[in-house]
Design a protein around this motif. Structure first.
Motif, short mmCIF file in Angstrom:
data_model
loop_
_atom_site.label_atom_id
_atom_site.label_comp_id
_atom_site.label_asym_id
_atom_site.label_seq_id
_atom_site.Cartn_x
_atom_site.Cartn_y
_atom_site.Cartn_z
N PRO A 47 34.98 31.49 22.10
CA PRO A 47 33.55 31.19 22.53
C PRO A 47 33.38 31.26 24.20
O PRO A 47 34.53 31.18 25.09
N ALA A 48 32.34 31.69 24.80
CA ALA A 48 32.27 31.95 26.45
C ALA A 48 30.59 31.80 26.40
O ALA A 48 29.70 31.61 25.63
N THR A 49 30.47 31.60 27.78
CA THR A 49 29.31 31.41 28.30
C THR A 49 28.80 32.51 29.26
O THR A 49 29.88 33.00 29.86
N ARG A 50 27.56 32.92 29.40
CA ARG A 50 27.15 33.82 30.38
C ARG A 50 26.04 33.44 30.82
O ARG A 50 25.20 32.59 30.63
N HIS A 52 22.03 32.80 31.77
CA HIS A 52 21.05 33.35 30.92
C HIS A 52 19.75 33.66 32.01
O HIS A 52 19.38 33.11 32.86
N THR A 97 22.81 28.60 31.39
CA THR A 97 23.77 29.63 30.73
C THR A 97 23.48 29.74 29.20
O THR A 97 22.89 28.70 28.63
N GLU A 98 23.93 30.78 28.70
CA GLU A 98 23.80 30.81 27.08
C GLU A 98 25.16 30.83 26.60
O GLU A 98 26.17 31.70 27.29
N SER A 99 25.62 30.70 25.39
CA SER A 99 26.68 30.73 24.74
C SER A 99 26.70 31.84 23.77
O SER A 99 25.81 32.23 23.26
N TYR A 100 28.03 32.32 23.65
CA TYR A 100 28.19 33.60 22.86
C TYR A 100 29.59 33.61 22.23
O TYR A 100 30.33 33.03 22.79
N THR A 101 29.83 34.38 21.32
CA THR A 101 31.11 34.82 20.92
C THR A 101 31.73 36.23 21.46
O THR A 101 31.14 37.07 21.02
N LYS A 102 32.76 36.00 22.17
CA LYS A 102 33.35 37.02 22.84
C LYS A 102 34.16 37.53 22.02
O LYS A 102 35.19 36.90 21.39
#
Length: 157
Positions: A47-50, A52, A97-102
């Motif tokens: 899991p990671a954040t970037r 938004h 920020t938004e969460s995504y799967t890296k």
């Protein structure tokens, strides 16, 4: 007969394929050998954040001056007038920020062959293959001759 859009897409695909082939990016040659070992490396994610980003726009009215000149020499006359123009500017603004799967490591399927392409001196060579070739190798018995259509030689797997 395919419609015009389908024919255009087929033509574009043919041009792209011929360009890639000319650049040396054609499909790999099939490889054959005796099945030695298999290895499946699963996909690894975290899991990671970037940031938004949100598009934010602002509008403003700007007074713009215009002029035109008529006549010549001493009879020259300049006429000036003003108009209001509506201008809109947009830019991205960070909003939380938004969460995504890296993806840390992609999924890989590997097959180790002996006697590669009939050469008894080439043993224990690893090849990265697609899922279909891996499944075929998985159900084959040990030291059975395999033909791998999607094989890419690799140092490790």
């Amino acid at each position: 007969m395919p419609d015009r859009t389908a024919r255009a897409a087929l033509g574009l695909a043919a041009v792209l394929l011929s360009t890639l082939t000319a650049c040396g990016l054609d499909a790999p040659d099939p490889v054959s050998g005796l099945k030695d070992d298999l290895r499946h490396v699963p996909r690894k994610t975290a899991p990671a954040t970037r940031p938004h980003l949100v598009k934010q726009c602002s509008a403003e009215d700007v007074r713009v001056g215009h002029s035109s000149t008529t006549g010549s020499r001493g009879h020259r006359r300049t006429r000036t007038w003003y108009t209001t123009e509506h201008r809109r500017t947009c830019h991205d603004v960070r909003q939380g920020t938004e969460s995504y799967t890296k993806e840390i490591r992609p999924e890989r399927w590997c097959v180790r062959l002996d006697d590669v392409n009939g050469d008894r001196g080439q043993d224990d060579v690893w090849f990265r293959v697609d899922h279909g070739d891996y499944t075929e190798a998985l159900i084959a018995r040990y030291h059975t001759r395999l033909r791998l259509d999607s094989a890419t030689r690799t140092v490790y797997c």
